[in-house]
Design a protein around this motif. Structure first.
Motif, PDB file in Angstrom:
ATOM      1  N   THR A   1      68.521   6.551  35.113  1.00  0.00           N
ATOM      2  CA  THR A   1      67.519   7.352  35.815  1.00  0.00           C
ATOM      3  C   THR A   1      68.155   7.766  37.134  1.00  0.00           C
ATOM      4  OG1 THR A   1      66.532   5.364  36.794  1.00  0.00           O
ATOM      5  CG2 THR A   1      65.545   6.195  34.773  1.00  0.00           C
TER       6      THR A   1
ATOM      7  N   SER B   1      58.963  16.418  37.726  1.00  0.00           N
ATOM      8  CA  SER B   1      59.453  16.449  36.342  1.00  0.00           C
ATOM      9  C   SER B   1      59.600  15.053  35.748  1.00  0.00           C
ATOM     10  CB  SER B   1      60.793  17.189  36.253  1.00  0.00           C
ATOM     11  OG  SER B   1      61.821  16.439  36.882  1.00  0.00           O
ATOM     12  N   THR B   2      59.705  14.030  36.596  1.00  0.00           N
ATOM     13  CA  THR B   2      59.862  12.676  36.060  1.00  0.00           C
ATOM     14  C   THR B   2      58.538  12.042  35.661  1.00  0.00           C
ATOM     15  OG1 THR B   2      59.806  11.739  38.299  1.00  0.00           O
ATOM     16  CG2 THR B   2      61.968  12.236  37.372  1.00  0.00           C
ATOM     17  N   ASP B   3      57.422  12.568  36.220  1.00  0.00           N
ATOM     18  CA  ASP B   3      56.101  12.086  35.785  1.00  0.00           C
ATOM     19  C   ASP B   3      55.050  13.141  36.112  1.00  0.00           C
ATOM     20  OD1 ASP B   3      53.854  10.809  34.973  1.00  0.00           O
ATOM     21  OD2 ASP B   3      54.159   8.980  36.145  1.00  0.00           O
TER      22      ASP B   3
ATOM     23  N   ASP C   1      69.084  11.693  34.766  1.00  0.00           N
ATOM     24  CA  ASP C   1      67.918  10.945  34.279  1.00  0.00           C
ATOM     25  C   ASP C   1      67.815  11.227  32.781  1.00  0.00           C
ATOM     26  OD1 ASP C   1      65.208  10.168  33.574  1.00  0.00           O
ATOM     27  OD2 ASP C   1      64.834  10.028  35.734  1.00  0.00           O
TER      28      ASP C   1
ATOM     29  N   LYS D   1      57.187  12.315  31.440  1.00  0.00           N
ATOM     30  CA  LYS D   1      58.400  13.021  31.853  1.00  0.00           C
ATOM     31  C   LYS D   1      58.472  14.387  31.179  1.00  0.00           C
ATOM     32  CE  LYS D   1      63.460  12.493  31.733  1.00  0.00           C
ATOM     33  NZ  LYS D   1      64.572  11.613  31.310  1.00  0.00           N
TER      34      LYS D   1
ATOM     35  N   LEU E   1      68.449  16.395  33.972  1.00  0.00           N
ATOM     36  CA  LEU E   1      67.374  15.721  33.252  1.00  0.00           C
ATOM     37  C   LEU E   1      67.554  15.974  31.768  1.00  0.00           C
ATOM     38  CD1 LEU E   1      63.623  15.434  33.959  1.00  0.00           C
ATOM     39  CD2 LEU E   1      64.322  16.511  31.816  1.00  0.00           C
TER      40      LEU E   1
ATOM     41  N   ASN F   1      66.325  13.973  27.656  1.00  0.00           N
ATOM     42  CA  ASN F   1      65.613  12.907  26.951  1.00  0.00           C
ATOM     43  C   ASN F   1      66.522  12.424  25.821  1.00  0.00           C
ATOM     44  OD1 ASN F   1      62.559  12.823  27.961  1.00  0.00           O
ATOM     45  ND2 ASN F   1      63.257  14.946  28.020  1.00  0.00           N
TER      46      ASN F   1
END
Length: 598
Positions: free
Chosen positions: A15, A86-88, A348, A355, A373, A375
């Motif tokens: 992260t 963007s992370t939450d 991250d 996210k 970023l 996933n």
């Protein structure tokens, strides 16, 4: 290297550390930058409004330098808020901070709108005289880019209204879309999955899982279709109103101008890809259907792994090694810059609820560094996504020396380094593989990625074009949007793919349609460009890597014709696109040969 990253195991997903921008949303540093930027913007307007014509070349250069410094501070604030959000996207406090910074930055930057408008009112001969000063000449590319918008700019009052209302207009609809998508849960086998997780299941080894994931995605999207239709209609109408006031002839024209590419070049690209549908996607999916023992491939099997594919999960540390090795084989300098992202907390990769889905590399500002970023799910496609986003990141680091106003490249060129990074990684992995079955699987995966980048993105462009054209005649119903989607998808993917009514909703989760209208053709532009560029690399003598790094370091200081000239490539030549598409075609040829020889 930060302690956290030093101690991270090879398979622990990283992260990022946003402290490199600000210590926290409530920090004194955020408040101080907001206060300082507001004061400097007010003073800047008092010092320069109505006076640019009377400035010497060196004085105008000093004014631009002051303007650039204020804009960089605002860019740092906005980058921090966007990355944090963007992370939450489900955290209300983070959402409030993001909105607050957006409103603050918009209010401050409204003080600066006069500057570019007044620059564009300068007489050509007067500006040419000022540009004889070397300090101002440095900003020539930026000035030329600003002045390209002269025929389309409005009065200062109108420009300020559009600018200030952005936070309650387009930006508000963007936020609604993002936060809605982040909050959605997709049921599958007793679990509630995020968008990123359900999309990943579409590449699962088990067909029943893929089908169930497709049905779950469709069901949840259908439940929210009314909202997504409202967002699409509102944003398309908003764009049509502004295009009308600015007198852009086509919905795509403003994007082309921002990309510093002519309408005709984009039309040539679209037509070349559209004409190649039968030779590319139609032919490949017929081949894939055959591998699955079927006449037609169901849409949930479009990105399915091949029957012989190994479903082994690739650990994060292994993915890092693959990508940096490939970068290093091409250029040690490229790998050295890329390694910083891993060792210094600039990535991250952990997929988690709330996210943002997908992947991006945010350049932030030259005084800081980019952040990636993604996933990461451990698939080969995720390794390629890492290679893609790292290409963006390295490009952004190398271009930072151009300064805030000229570091960023047009979208069409921004995709060059990312797609080239993918190609380097793929070719490195392919060279190490001698088993025919494994080579077939790797080639098929690369072809599918390229079809997704070229054919699929041009079909998205076609969808957007029809939607924006029809929206000028009136609001579109959900079924009308779904019909346009099916029409463009069936044309591009071909007769060997079968669709049912559930697929009709899949247009509604594509974020580019919401955030950046007509962004999508830039992927196809970049892929075709890189295919041509890689062909030059394969034939080149020593020195190609150095020229390539110089191209990246130029950032937005040069146009595509200048950047590609050292490689004897010209995107305005209609034959250029054929060269790029022939690379994909040759890979499908090789797959057919492997198929008959096995």
């Amino acid at each position: 290297m930060s302690q956290d990253n030093a101690e991270r195991s090879a398979d622990q997903l990283p992260t990022w550390n946003l402290d490199h921008l600000y210590p926290g949303p409530d920090s004194q540093a955020v408040k101080q930058d907001c206060s300082d930027a507001a004061a400097k913007a007010k003073a800047f307007r008092q010092d320069y409004e109505g006076k640019l014509a009377g400035l010497s070349g060196s004085e105008l250069a000093a004014a631009i330098s002051d303007y650039e410094a204020i804009e960089e501070t605002l860019g740092r604030l906005m980058s921090y808020a966007q990355l944090l959000h963007s992370t939450d996207m489900t955290d209300a406090k983070v959402g409030r901070f993001h909105q607050s910074i957006q409103e603050t930055v918009t209010g401050i930057s409204a003080q600066l709108i006069f500057f570019t408008l007044e620059l564009n009112r300068l007489d050509d001969r007067d500006l040419a005289e000022k540009l004889k000063d070397s300090a101002l000449a440095r900003y020539r590319p930026w000035l030329e880019e600003q002045r390209a918008f002269r025929p389309y700019q409005l009065s200062e009052d109108l420009e300020r209204i559009l600018h200030e209302k952005h936070v309650t207009g387009r930006a508000a609809w963007n936020r609604l879309f993002d936060e809605t998508m982040a909050a959605l849960k997709f049921p599958l086998n007793g679990e509630e999955l995020t968008e990123a997780q359900i999309l990943n299941k579409l590449t699962d080894r088990d067909e029943n899982t893929r089908k169930a994931a497709a049905k779950s995605l469709a069901s949840v999207l259908k439940q929210n279709l009314r909202l997504f239709t409202q967002i699409t209609n509102t944003l398309a109408k908003d764009k049509a109103i502004e295009d009308s006031w600015r007198k852009f002839q086509k919905p795509v024209s403003s994007r082309n101008l921002a990309n510093v590419v002519e309408d005709e070049v984009v039309e040539s690209l679209v037509e070349a890809v559209r004409s190649a549908y039968p030779r590319l996607s139609h032919r490949y999916y017929a081949l894939k259907a055959k591998w699955f023992g079927r006449e037609k491939l169901e849409y949930w099997n479009r990105n399915a792994p091949l029957p012989q594919a190994n479903d082994r999960r690739i650990a994060w540390g292994e993915a890092e090694k693959h990508v940096l090795t490939a970068y290093g084989e091409f250029s040690p300098r490229l790998a050295e810059v890329g390694e910083r992202f891993f060792s210094q907390g600039w990535i991250d990769a952990d997929p988690r609820p709330g996210k943002a889905s997908g992947a991006f590399s945010h350049p932030t500002v030259p005084g800081a560094h980019p952040y990636i970023l993604m996933n990461y799910q451990g698939r080969v496609r995720d390794v390629m996504t890492l290679a893609h986003e790292l290409g963006h990141g390295v490009h952004q680091v190398l271009a930072a020396d151009q300064g805030y106003l000229m570091a960023n490249t047009p979208l069409t060129l921004a995709e060059t380094a990312s797609v080239f990074g993918e190609m380097l990684t793929f070719q490195s992995l392919l060279r190490s593989e001698s088993d025919p079955t494994r080579r077939k699987i790797m080639l098929a995966g690369k072809v599918e990625d390229m079809l997704n980048t070229v054919v699929r993105q041009i079909s998205f462009h076609e969808f957007e074009t029809i939607v924006h054209d029809k929206r000028r005649e009136g609001e579109l119903l959900p079924d009308e949007l779904c019909d346009i989607w099916m029409e463009t998808q069936q044309a591009s993917l071909g007769p060997s793919l079968s669709f049912d009514d559930d697929y009709r909703t899949f247009w509604s989760y594509i974020p580019h349609f919401v955030h950046v209208p007509f962004y999508v053709y830039a992927y196809a532009f970049g892929d075709c460009l890189v295919n041509s560029l890689y062909a030059v690399y394969q034939e080149a003598e020593a020195g190609f890597a150095e020229k390539y790094l110089e191209m990246l370091a130029a950032g937005g200081s040069k146009r595509h014709k200048e950047l590609l000239a050292p490689f004897n490539l010209d995107a305005s030549d209609p034959a250029f696109w054929g060269k790029g598409l022939s690379v994909i075609e040759s890979m499908i040829d090789e797959l057919e040969r492997l198929d008959t020889s096995m």
